[in-house]
Write a protein that holds these residues in place. Sequence first.
Motif, short mmCIF file in Angstrom:
data_model
loop_
_atom_site.label_atom_id
_atom_site.label_comp_id
_atom_site.label_asym_id
_atom_site.label_seq_id
_atom_site.Cartn_x
_atom_site.Cartn_y
_atom_site.Cartn_z
N LEU A 29 47.35 104.39 -20.84
CA LEU A 29 46.03 104.80 -21.30
C LEU A 29 44.90 104.16 -20.48
O LEU A 29 43.73 104.50 -20.68
CB LEU A 29 45.85 104.42 -22.77
CG LEU A 29 46.86 105.03 -23.75
CD1 LEU A 29 46.57 104.54 -25.17
CD2 LEU A 29 46.81 106.55 -23.70
N GLN B 245 43.67 101.18 -20.75
CA GLN B 245 42.76 100.56 -21.71
C GLN B 245 43.09 99.08 -21.93
O GLN B 245 42.75 98.50 -22.95
CB GLN B 245 42.80 101.29 -23.05
CG GLN B 245 42.25 102.70 -23.00
CD GLN B 245 42.25 103.37 -24.35
OE1 GLN B 245 42.65 102.78 -25.36
NE2 GLN B 245 41.81 104.61 -24.39
N LYS C 92 45.59 106.82 -30.08
CA LYS C 92 46.26 105.63 -30.65
C LYS C 92 46.73 105.90 -32.07
O LYS C 92 47.84 105.52 -32.46
CB LYS C 92 45.30 104.44 -30.63
CG LYS C 92 45.00 103.91 -29.23
CD LYS C 92 44.11 102.69 -29.28
CE LYS C 92 42.70 103.11 -29.66
NZ LYS C 92 41.76 101.97 -29.63
#
Length: 948
Positions: free
Chosen positions: A880, A882, A2
């Motif tokens: 990702l 996430q 990130k």
Amino acid sequence: MKKLIQVLLVLGLGILHAQAQSQQGKIKGQLTDKATKEAMPSATIVLLNAKDSTVALTTLTDTKGNFELAAVPFGAYRLYISFLGFKPVNRPLTVDADHKELALGNITMETKGVTLSTVEILEEKPPVVVKKDTVEFNADAFKTRENAVVEDLLKKLPGVTVDRDGAITAHGENVTKVLVDGKPFFGGDPKLATKNLPANIIDKVQVIDRKSDQAQFTGIDDGQTEKTINITIKKDKKKGIFGRATAGYGTDDRFAANLSLNVFRDTKQISLLGGGNNVNNLGYSMQDQISFASAGGGGGMRGARGMISNLGGGGGGGGITRNWNTGLNFSDQIGKKATFTGSYFFNDTKTSTESNSRKQTFVGDSFIVNNNNGGSLSDNANNRFQGRLEYNIDSMHSLIFEPNLSITNANSHSQTNNISYNNLGDTLNKGTTINDGTGQSINYGGNLLLRKRFNKRGRSMSLSINFNRSENDQENINRSSYTFYNPDSISMFNQRNTVNSTNSSIRANLTYTEPLWRDNYLELNYGITRSENNNNKYTYDFNDVKGEYDAFNDSLSNVFTNTTFNHRGGINIRTVKLKYDYSFGVNLIYNNLNNVNYSYLKQKDTTITQHTLNFAPQANFNYAFSRNKRLSINYNGNTTQPTVQQLAPVPDNSNPLYIQLGNPDLKPSYDNRISLHYHVVNPDNYRSIMTQVSGSFGTNKIVNSITLDPKSGRQTVKPINVNGYFSVDARVSNSWPLSKTPGQNLNTMSYASYNRDVNVTSGKINYTNRLTITQSANLSYFYKELFDAGVGGSVNYSRSNNTISTGNIGLTNYFDYNINADINFNLPLSFMIGTDITCTMNRGRTPGYNLTSTMWNANISKYITKKKDAMIKVQAFDILRQYISVSRTVADNYIIDTQNNVLQQYFMVSFTYFLNKFAAPTPRGGREGRMMFGPGGPGGRGGGMRRF
């Protein structure tokens, strides 16, 4: 990963910005009258690109006639200068490395007009125009990508923001309706218009503080306004067929398909929409099905109030949704006097949700925790029709009729597993509740407004009639098994209940206006409303011997009827001056309420009658410092009637830990609200600021009285009337131009609110004080035709405490953070790449709910035809893996933290076909279609000038 993405993003933006700065110049000069030698203030200076005559920059001269165009990219231009009553100036010039600062010196203008031999500019359209209640944007001045939709255009307008789900905010206020050429598009649903209409057909975007039809006719402000966007269609796009069709398929059997087809011919508009997907993309606003989302009940939040904050990266929020929808919108002018707009829309939405939650309920110096996990499956099918007929009978009489119909069929299944314990760690109870339900809801009604003007200016009369009726039929199966440990006991039930309810209301209002003396008007109004609510609930226990629900439960069954007569009479006086106007008046509201309840347990009727009388003053003041700067102050009082669910005395035990009662003794609530608006828009540099401060207070607010059993953890709630509440909030929205180029903006919003709510907990008055502070910023930037980006972020702080708790129990402090970026590049060979990232974080919550969500999506697409009417796209969602969804609810004396399942990583390939066929414009004098331009020739978009 990130941090690397964020660093690369910052570096990339910095390099592009530095490169752009090094290749920019400046143009300045002074404008004077050739005859008188006097300076010419407020003259329009427009810099046109030489190759296609699109607008590059624009400004106005100052009081001394000086002007300056800064940050001008290198290139060839035409300088066009206009002033009413003078010959326009048209001068070619070039800005490059050798001519970075062009000092044009004194430029003179001559009176009377001349005909340009090479450029004919018939109408100048500045990027921004400010009117009384409207900010108008010229769409051509704000560049968008090829085949962009209206939503993409709105994101570039100063003071306008669009979130990931398509909700629109303009000057700090939520946009509730979008019109097309002043007419509703699918009932005014904002998302259906902004996500389906192409941007290149739009002439103007008007952001309006729209008054009610009644106030627009009488000219007397009734305090009813809504933030509305009206998009007008270009004249040469009013005849044609256009739209798009997309079909895509991806991993995990993800699919998405949609169709948008529009046929426009002069005043006639026909639009067909259709689609389906299982990727949480609704594309429209949820309406009637919201209140019918779970036929099985089992809420536990009826009457709850407070703050709700969410953590989620997009994709439709919690749960996984499959949706099918189709709709038809029709609009046409009937003869010379009437216009009709009607729409039909159908959607079928199935949502599967899995959730975990933690609820903290505060009781004095202790608290009770409920940990829940479970899932639900709901399926809602909704048909809705909306129409609007405007008929101008003659110059003195007009009629507006708006019918509506909505039919919803729903079914749901939910299961919740719960365990409760106190602050000492002692387990109080645990168990499971299962709810199944089916039902149908029918809502229909209409509004009729008759208006008449008299020969005497300012004298008018209008009659409005409103009728609405809803019919709801539900059947619910509730099964529950709970073990309580203090003392040891087991509670089990298996019940079926049927609920049949009807709600109807009819309202008539007569308004008369009369001019008193110069600039002063009198308004008299009288209205009567009759509403009737019927609620029949029959509960049956399961018979284990027969294996069916046939044991009538009289304690959970009853028949309830509520009838209300409301009389409202008022007088207002309005004064209208050149720079300001104001109105003030008072309404007298008389309410007669009659409740009849038949209890099967007591075998008798109970009748309760109430009479209330309220004074409701109202006042409005508007002052125009200039055309671009306005101040508005408003005050109004209003009453709210209790709902049939709040009045019905039958317990709702669908959640055995949260028993809900009704209260037939409830009185109508009365609320006072004061607001101040200050709005400034500078059309020269697109700078705008909107400040709003408002507050409310009142009497007889309907809140919950909560009785909590600390041994079992069971709560019983009952709505009651209380006094002593208030709220105040302030909002400042700014739009800062990043350059003279329209569409490059920094929008900021600062918000703060403080409110005190009142409820009763275990017989004690409990005041809940809440403070919320929010700061957000969103940047829109593009570089020529190669690159455009949107970057933003927000911080939200919330603090809450209640007076019934001691010490730090009941005190909450938490933060929500959000960072997002949306970047797109146009590459050679008709390739385009784009990516968007959203990172959301929360801190200060319950352990296990302080989570971070990162949503990273990317796509690459290519036009596969020379006409750019067909495109292939490859998308990656949640790269990702996430993405999560967490929300917090703060209300009364409890806090709930919830985490839901979400749609996670998938990849999809799609094909899109664009249809754009428009008739050639009708020539002026029989010869239009001929375009006259000087060197550079025609091409590109209009760039803020209408060309022939």
